[in-house]
Design a protein around this motif. Structure first.
Motif, short mmCIF file in Angstrom:
data_model
loop_
_atom_site.label_atom_id
_atom_site.label_comp_id
_atom_site.label_asym_id
_atom_site.label_seq_id
_atom_site.Cartn_x
_atom_site.Cartn_y
_atom_site.Cartn_z
N ASP A 135 -44.43 -0.57 -20.95
CA ASP A 135 -43.45 -0.96 -20.96
C ASP A 135 -42.58 0.34 -19.88
O ASP A 135 -41.76 -0.06 -19.21
CB ASP A 135 -42.43 -0.87 -22.08
CG ASP A 135 -41.35 -1.35 -22.33
OD1 ASP A 135 -40.92 -2.60 -21.75
OD2 ASP A 135 -40.18 -0.60 -22.54
N GLY A 136 -42.82 1.40 -20.28
CA GLY A 136 -42.38 2.54 -19.42
C GLY A 136 -42.82 2.63 -17.83
O GLY A 136 -42.18 2.90 -16.95
N ILE B 269 -48.72 14.81 -20.24
CA ILE B 269 -49.94 13.65 -19.89
C ILE B 269 -49.57 13.25 -18.79
O ILE B 269 -48.68 12.61 -18.59
CB ILE B 269 -50.19 12.90 -21.21
CG1 ILE B 269 -50.55 13.60 -22.41
CG2 ILE B 269 -51.14 11.93 -20.63
CD1 ILE B 269 -50.73 12.88 -23.51
N ASP B 270 -50.51 13.40 -17.74
CA ASP B 270 -50.11 12.89 -16.32
C ASP B 270 -51.13 11.29 -16.16
O ASP B 270 -51.99 11.32 -16.47
CB ASP B 270 -50.72 13.54 -15.33
CG ASP B 270 -49.74 14.97 -15.16
OD1 ASP B 270 -48.71 14.96 -14.66
OD2 ASP B 270 -50.23 16.25 -15.45
N VAL B 271 -50.02 10.55 -15.95
CA VAL B 271 -50.59 9.06 -15.60
C VAL B 271 -50.18 8.65 -13.99
O VAL B 271 -49.28 8.80 -13.71
CB VAL B 271 -49.83 8.29 -16.58
CG1 VAL B 271 -50.60 6.48 -16.18
CG2 VAL B 271 -50.30 8.44 -18.11
N GLN C 250 -41.51 11.18 -13.00
CA GLN C 250 -40.73 10.53 -13.77
C GLN C 250 -41.53 10.69 -15.34
O GLN C 250 -42.48 10.48 -15.85
CB GLN C 250 -40.67 9.14 -13.72
CG GLN C 250 -39.71 8.34 -14.49
CD GLN C 250 -38.11 8.85 -14.59
OE1 GLN C 250 -37.73 9.40 -13.43
NE2 GLN C 250 -37.42 8.55 -15.46
N SER C 251 -40.51 11.53 -16.08
CA SER C 251 -40.76 11.84 -17.63
C SER C 251 -40.52 10.81 -18.71
O SER C 251 -39.40 10.39 -18.55
CB SER C 251 -40.40 13.04 -18.12
OG SER C 251 -40.81 13.46 -19.49
N VAL C 252 -41.60 10.42 -19.37
CA VAL C 252 -41.01 9.36 -20.48
C VAL C 252 -41.75 9.88 -21.83
O VAL C 252 -42.78 10.24 -22.04
CB VAL C 252 -41.71 7.93 -20.29
CG1 VAL C 252 -41.37 7.15 -21.47
CG2 VAL C 252 -41.33 7.35 -18.91
N SER C 253 -40.92 10.17 -22.76
CA SER C 253 -41.26 10.66 -24.22
C SER C 253 -41.85 9.70 -24.79
O SER C 253 -41.12 8.53 -25.27
CB SER C 253 -40.20 11.48 -24.87
OG SER C 253 -39.85 12.45 -24.16
N ALA D 216 -42.64 13.88 -30.47
CA ALA D 216 -42.82 13.16 -29.11
C ALA D 216 -43.55 14.20 -28.13
O ALA D 216 -43.46 15.29 -28.31
CB ALA D 216 -41.69 12.69 -28.58
N PHE D 217 -43.98 13.60 -27.07
CA PHE D 217 -44.68 14.43 -26.10
C PHE D 217 -44.59 13.61 -24.63
O PHE D 217 -44.75 12.30 -24.61
CB PHE D 217 -46.22 14.20 -26.37
CG PHE D 217 -47.01 15.39 -25.66
CD1 PHE D 217 -46.92 16.66 -26.15
CD2 PHE D 217 -47.72 15.14 -24.41
CE1 PHE D 217 -47.68 17.78 -25.70
CE2 PHE D 217 -48.48 16.00 -23.94
CZ PHE D 217 -48.51 17.28 -24.38
N PRO D 218 -44.23 14.65 -23.78
CA PRO D 218 -43.96 14.01 -22.15
C PRO D 218 -44.92 13.54 -21.58
O PRO D 218 -46.12 14.00 -21.70
CB PRO D 218 -43.10 15.15 -21.70
CG PRO D 218 -43.66 16.18 -22.33
CD PRO D 218 -43.99 15.72 -23.86
N ILE D 219 -44.80 12.41 -21.07
CA ILE D 219 -45.79 11.55 -20.11
C ILE D 219 -45.25 11.50 -18.75
O ILE D 219 -44.15 11.07 -18.70
CB ILE D 219 -46.29 10.13 -20.76
CG1 ILE D 219 -47.04 10.45 -21.93
CG2 ILE D 219 -47.21 9.29 -19.52
CD1 ILE D 219 -47.30 8.83 -22.65
#
Length: 273
Positions: free
Chosen positions: A49-50, A114-116, A130-133, A158-161
């Motif tokens: 979704d993010g 965590i890098d995606v 762009q960070s998504v928790s 939470a952890f940032p992605i």
């Protein structure tokens, strides 16, 4: 290796059949916190979704435009050198003092995020990082005993992605220009979906040397699909040689046992003589 396509993900999203992405992170030694292992649990539905609705883009991204989604960065910890300090001390050699140095290895640092990377068919107007928790981080404390699911407990909610977008053309241009970021992904990136497409991209990169030290495995529990990322098993030199020769570990042990029995018989004959 399963090839999880975007069509499969689209269907799983529609039917609410996506579970979690579990990322296992281990340390080489513990510090004062006594935490030696953690597990990041990211709801795959929230992750996609993010990815499909990034805050920086105008409108949403069509899932059919995605070629592959990969993990990279410090969460793939076995690619990161273990930090150490150098300690100098004096030793006596041949009656004379000599200054020697030894390495003291430090605990591997926890990843900050965590890098995606999302490979797309066409460029996406973006702001990288762009960070998504999403998800939760579960820590395993060494004093708790064996590694099992009950041993983990939540220490952080939470952890940032960090989401990064690259089109196929941008990726190839980066490789051609010696971009360190693109080169790192080509060597160490692990595909979450679009596995065949990802390795096809890499096959076009001349001189690329893969160093897969992690893997992502998809599993299905009833109708729920989940993925787990963890370090690959390390072969020693003998295991690696046997593997290249097509000899399984079980067969290698049997051969070793027979060879040991034959050797003991010859040793016994030598003793009797």
């Amino acid at each position: 290796m399963k090839n999880i396509t975007t069509k499969m993900i689209k269907l799983l999203l529609e039917n609410k059949q996506l579970g979690y992405l579990n990322i296992i992170y281990k340390r080489n030694k513990v510090d004062d916190t006594n935490i030696s292992k953690c597990k990041y649990m990211i709801p795959l539905e929230n992750l996609f979704d993010g990815i499909l609705k990034p805050a920086f883009a105008i409108g949403n991204i069509d899932i059919d435009e995605i070629v592959s989604v990969c993990l990279f960065g410090s969460v793939l910890y076995r690619h990161i050198p273990i930090p150490f300090t150098t300690i100098e001390h004096v030793k006596l050699r041949d009656g004379s003092p000599k200054i020697c140095s030894t390495r003291e290895y430090l605990p591997r640092p926890w990843p900050k995020d965590i890098d995606v990377v999302i490979f797309t068919k066409f460029p996406v107007a973006r702001k990288d990082g762009q960070s998504v928790s999403l998800g939760q981080k579960y820590n395993w404390h060494k004093s708790q005993g064996d590694y099992d699911s009950s041993s983990y407990r939540i220490d952080n909610d939470a952890f940032p992605i960090e989401l990064h977008y690259r089109s196929i053309a941008e990726f190839y241009d980066g490789i051609a220009q010696g971009d360190a970021w693109c080169s790192y992904i080509s060597q160490f990136g692990i595909p979450l979906i679009g596995q065949l497409e990802f390795y096809k991209l890499l096959s076009e990169v001349t001189g690329n040397i893969r160093k897969d030290m992690h893997q992502i495995k998809w599993t299905v529990n009833k109708t729920i699909w989940s993925a787990t990322c963890k370090a690959k098993f390390c072969f020693n030199k003998l295991d690696k040689k046997n593997e290249e020769m097509g000899i399984s570990k079980k067969a290698a042990k049997q051969i070793e046992a027979v060879a040991g029995e034959i050797k003991s018989r010859f040793d016994l004959i030598d003793i009797e003589k």
